[in-house]
Design a protein around this motif. Structure first.
Motif, short mmCIF file in Angstrom:
data_model
loop_
_atom_site.label_atom_id
_atom_site.label_comp_id
_atom_site.label_asym_id
_atom_site.label_seq_id
_atom_site.Cartn_x
_atom_site.Cartn_y
_atom_site.Cartn_z
N VAL A 1 0.88 -1.14 -0.02
CA VAL A 1 0.04 -0.20 -0.12
C VAL A 1 0.85 1.40 0.01
CG1 VAL A 1 -1.75 1.39 1.13
CG2 VAL A 1 -1.71 -1.15 1.15
N VAL A 2 0.81 2.15 -1.00
CA VAL A 2 1.57 3.35 -1.07
C VAL A 2 0.68 4.61 -0.76
CG1 VAL A 2 2.98 4.78 -2.63
CG2 VAL A 2 3.10 2.24 -2.69
N LEU A 3 1.26 5.16 0.07
CA LEU A 3 0.32 6.33 0.69
C LEU A 3 1.22 7.79 0.32
CD1 LEU A 3 -0.86 5.07 3.90
CD2 LEU A 3 -2.15 5.15 1.74
N ILE A 4 0.79 8.71 -0.53
CA ILE A 4 1.47 10.00 -0.76
C ILE A 4 0.60 11.44 -0.28
CG2 ILE A 4 3.04 11.26 -2.30
CD1 ILE A 4 3.40 8.57 -3.77
N ASP A 5 1.05 11.98 0.68
CA ASP A 5 0.46 13.02 1.24
C ASP A 5 0.77 14.31 0.41
OD1 ASP A 5 -1.68 14.37 2.59
OD2 ASP A 5 -0.43 14.48 4.20
N GLU A 6 -0.13 15.18 0.30
CA GLU A 6 0.38 16.37 -0.40
C GLU A 6 1.28 16.19 -1.60
OE1 GLU A 6 0.68 19.84 1.87
OE2 GLU A 6 -0.01 18.94 3.90
N TYR A 7 0.93 15.50 -2.77
CA TYR A 7 1.37 15.42 -3.59
C TYR A 7 1.89 16.59 -4.33
CZ TYR A 7 -1.62 16.12 -7.29
OH TYR A 7 -2.53 16.91 -8.36
N ASP A 8 1.17 17.60 -4.39
CA ASP A 8 1.16 18.70 -5.03
C ASP A 8 1.77 19.86 -4.60
OD1 ASP A 8 -0.78 18.89 -3.22
OD2 ASP A 8 -2.17 20.28 -4.41
N LYS A 9 2.55 19.66 -3.21
CA LYS A 9 3.11 20.71 -2.76
C LYS A 9 4.50 20.99 -3.45
CE LYS A 9 4.17 23.72 0.61
NZ LYS A 9 4.29 23.34 2.16
N PRO A 10 5.35 20.07 -3.66
CA PRO A 10 6.31 20.50 -4.48
C PRO A 10 6.23 21.27 -5.95
CG PRO A 10 6.76 18.21 -3.57
CD PRO A 10 5.16 18.70 -3.38
N VAL A 11 5.14 20.96 -6.68
CA VAL A 11 4.72 21.45 -7.80
C VAL A 11 4.28 22.77 -7.45
CG1 VAL A 11 3.33 21.27 -9.86
CG2 VAL A 11 4.06 19.03 -8.62
N ASN A 12 3.81 22.98 -6.59
CA ASN A 12 3.22 24.60 -6.27
C ASN A 12 4.46 25.59 -6.11
OD1 ASN A 12 0.48 23.81 -6.73
ND2 ASN A 12 0.06 23.52 -4.38
N GLU A 13 5.40 24.92 -5.24
CA GLU A 13 6.73 25.61 -4.69
C GLU A 13 7.23 25.75 -6.02
OE1 GLU A 13 8.34 26.48 -1.71
OE2 GLU A 13 6.11 26.40 -1.31
N ALA A 14 7.29 24.89 -7.01
CA ALA A 14 8.07 24.91 -8.38
C ALA A 14 7.57 25.84 -9.23
CB ALA A 14 8.13 23.46 -9.11
N TYR A 15 6.26 26.08 -9.33
CA TYR A 15 5.52 26.98 -10.03
C TYR A 15 5.81 28.45 -9.47
CZ TYR A 15 1.57 29.50 -12.26
OH TYR A 15 0.95 30.43 -12.87
N ARG A 16 5.82 28.52 -8.24
CA ARG A 16 5.95 29.97 -7.55
C ARG A 16 7.33 30.47 -7.83
NH1 ARG A 16 5.45 29.37 -2.01
NH2 ARG A 16 5.87 31.74 -2.00
N HIS A 17 8.25 29.52 -7.88
CA HIS A 17 9.85 29.96 -7.86
C HIS A 17 10.38 29.79 -9.13
CE1 HIS A 17 9.46 31.13 -3.64
NE2 HIS A 17 9.01 29.78 -3.53
N GLY A 18 9.84 29.26 -10.42
CA GLY A 18 10.36 28.97 -11.47
C GLY A 18 11.39 28.07 -11.98
#
Length: 335
Positions: free
Chosen positions: A176-193
């Motif tokens: 069983v694989v559980l990944i929480d807040e999968y989009d947090k790194p992507v949001n940071e990447a979008y904000r910081h280029g």
């Protein structure tokens, strides 16, 4: 002074149960998650909607390395009372990989990559027992230790997939694989280029572990947004996606009106229902007449016993405004 103990800032299900914090019983989430027809699920909810608590609940229920927790933490819950046979069959039955990207904050790709490698290394350390004895051959042991010790030369993009293979072989049960807040790194990447670098890494990592993985029993991603730019997650076309607009899991997040009434009465604030309703009741669902309240706002209200915009103080939402103004004129006019 509140009559009950509220888990403000506490998301871990084990801590909530053991420390006897007040909480709304969402234990049936575990069953709905496991019995859903999808092999891998993406569940989207707003911030502070107990996504992390539900992920940790699933972790403690399924974890084959701590099978006693399925009994201890779920005793007298809705799950154990309504379906004891499910608990007996699946409690403590699978190896679990659980990782949260909630801590990922970085203004450069180099710093974000360090964060991702650190968190993946932490997952390997959760399963360091695999290094004991002769289970791993020389090459596997070398690679496993390199990731545990955060060797920059290790290959982290496939690390979660590789760990499922080892756990499957060791326990003879799929993972069983559980990944929480999968989009947090992507949001940071979008904000910081550094969006492209982050997407390249995360697409490889998520796809390898969640798609066509013979070692996977069940997979779960949770987050706030479904990231569509650059066809992110397009390779994961096996994902079942559930938002507030879907009937599945509709009552497994958020707080129901009858639960609000009960909590207010326990605090001797039954006369505050109308005020609470007008201030915090703002979420429709796909189920007619099912209205949901934000858990974070309600817990804070119950603790501090005053109306306030608690949710808006918990994080940034300027990127939503940026996305709205960057959208087509038709969308802006509607908004």
């Amino acid at each position: 002074v509140p009559a009950l103990k509220y888990p403000i800032g506490v998301s871990d299900y084990k801590e909530i149960r053991e420390e006897q914090y007040f909480h709304w019983d969402r234990s049936l989430f575990v069953k709905e998650f496991y019995e859903d027809a999808g092999k891998a699920l993406l569940i989207l909810r707003p911030r502070r909607w107990a996504k992390t608590t539900n992920v940790s609940m699933a972790k403690y229920f399924f974890d084959i390395t701590q099978p006693q927790l399925a009994n201890e933490l779920f005793e007298n819950t809705k799950l154990s009372l309504e379906d004891p046979s499910f608990c007996e069959q699946y409690g403590g039955a699978f190896p679990v990989i659980s990782v949260s990207f909630s801590e990922c904050r970085a203004n450069t790709w180099e710093k974000m990559e360090q964060w991702l490698c650190k968190l993946i290394s932490r997952v390997y350390n959760d399963h360091k027992y695999l290094e004991e004895g002769e289970f791993l051959d020389y090459a596997e042991r070398k690679e496993f230790r390199a990731i545990r010790e955060r060797d920059p030369a290790a290959f982290y993009e496939s690390a979660l997939h590789d760990l499922t293979a080892l756990l499957h072989r060791y326990h003879k049960k799929r993972v069983v694989v559980l990944i929480d807040e999968y989009d947090k790194p992507v949001n940071e990447a979008y904000r910081h280029g550094y969006f492209d670098d982050a997407i390249s890494f995360l697409t490889s990592a998520y796809t390898s572990v969640l798609k066509d993985n013979v070692h996977l029993e069940k997979g779960l991603l949770t987050g706030v947004l479904r990231v569509a730019k650059a066809d992110y997650l397009s390779d994961l076309n096996n994902l079942e996606v559930y938002s507030l607009l879907d009937t599945s899991f509709a009552d497994k997040y958020g707080v129901l009106e009858e639960e609000v009434v009960s909590a207010l009465e326990q605090e001797g604030m039954g006369d505050q229902l109308q005020a609470v309703r007008s201030y915090y009741d703002g979420y429709d669902t796909a189920i007619p007449d099912l209205r949901l309240y934000n858990p974070w706002s309600l817990l804070n209200f119950l603790k501090h016993q005053r109306l306030a915009p608690y949710w808006t103080e918990t994080g940034r939402y300027d990127f939503i405004a940026e996305a709205m103004w960057a959208g087509p004129m038709e969308m802006r006019e509607k908004l």
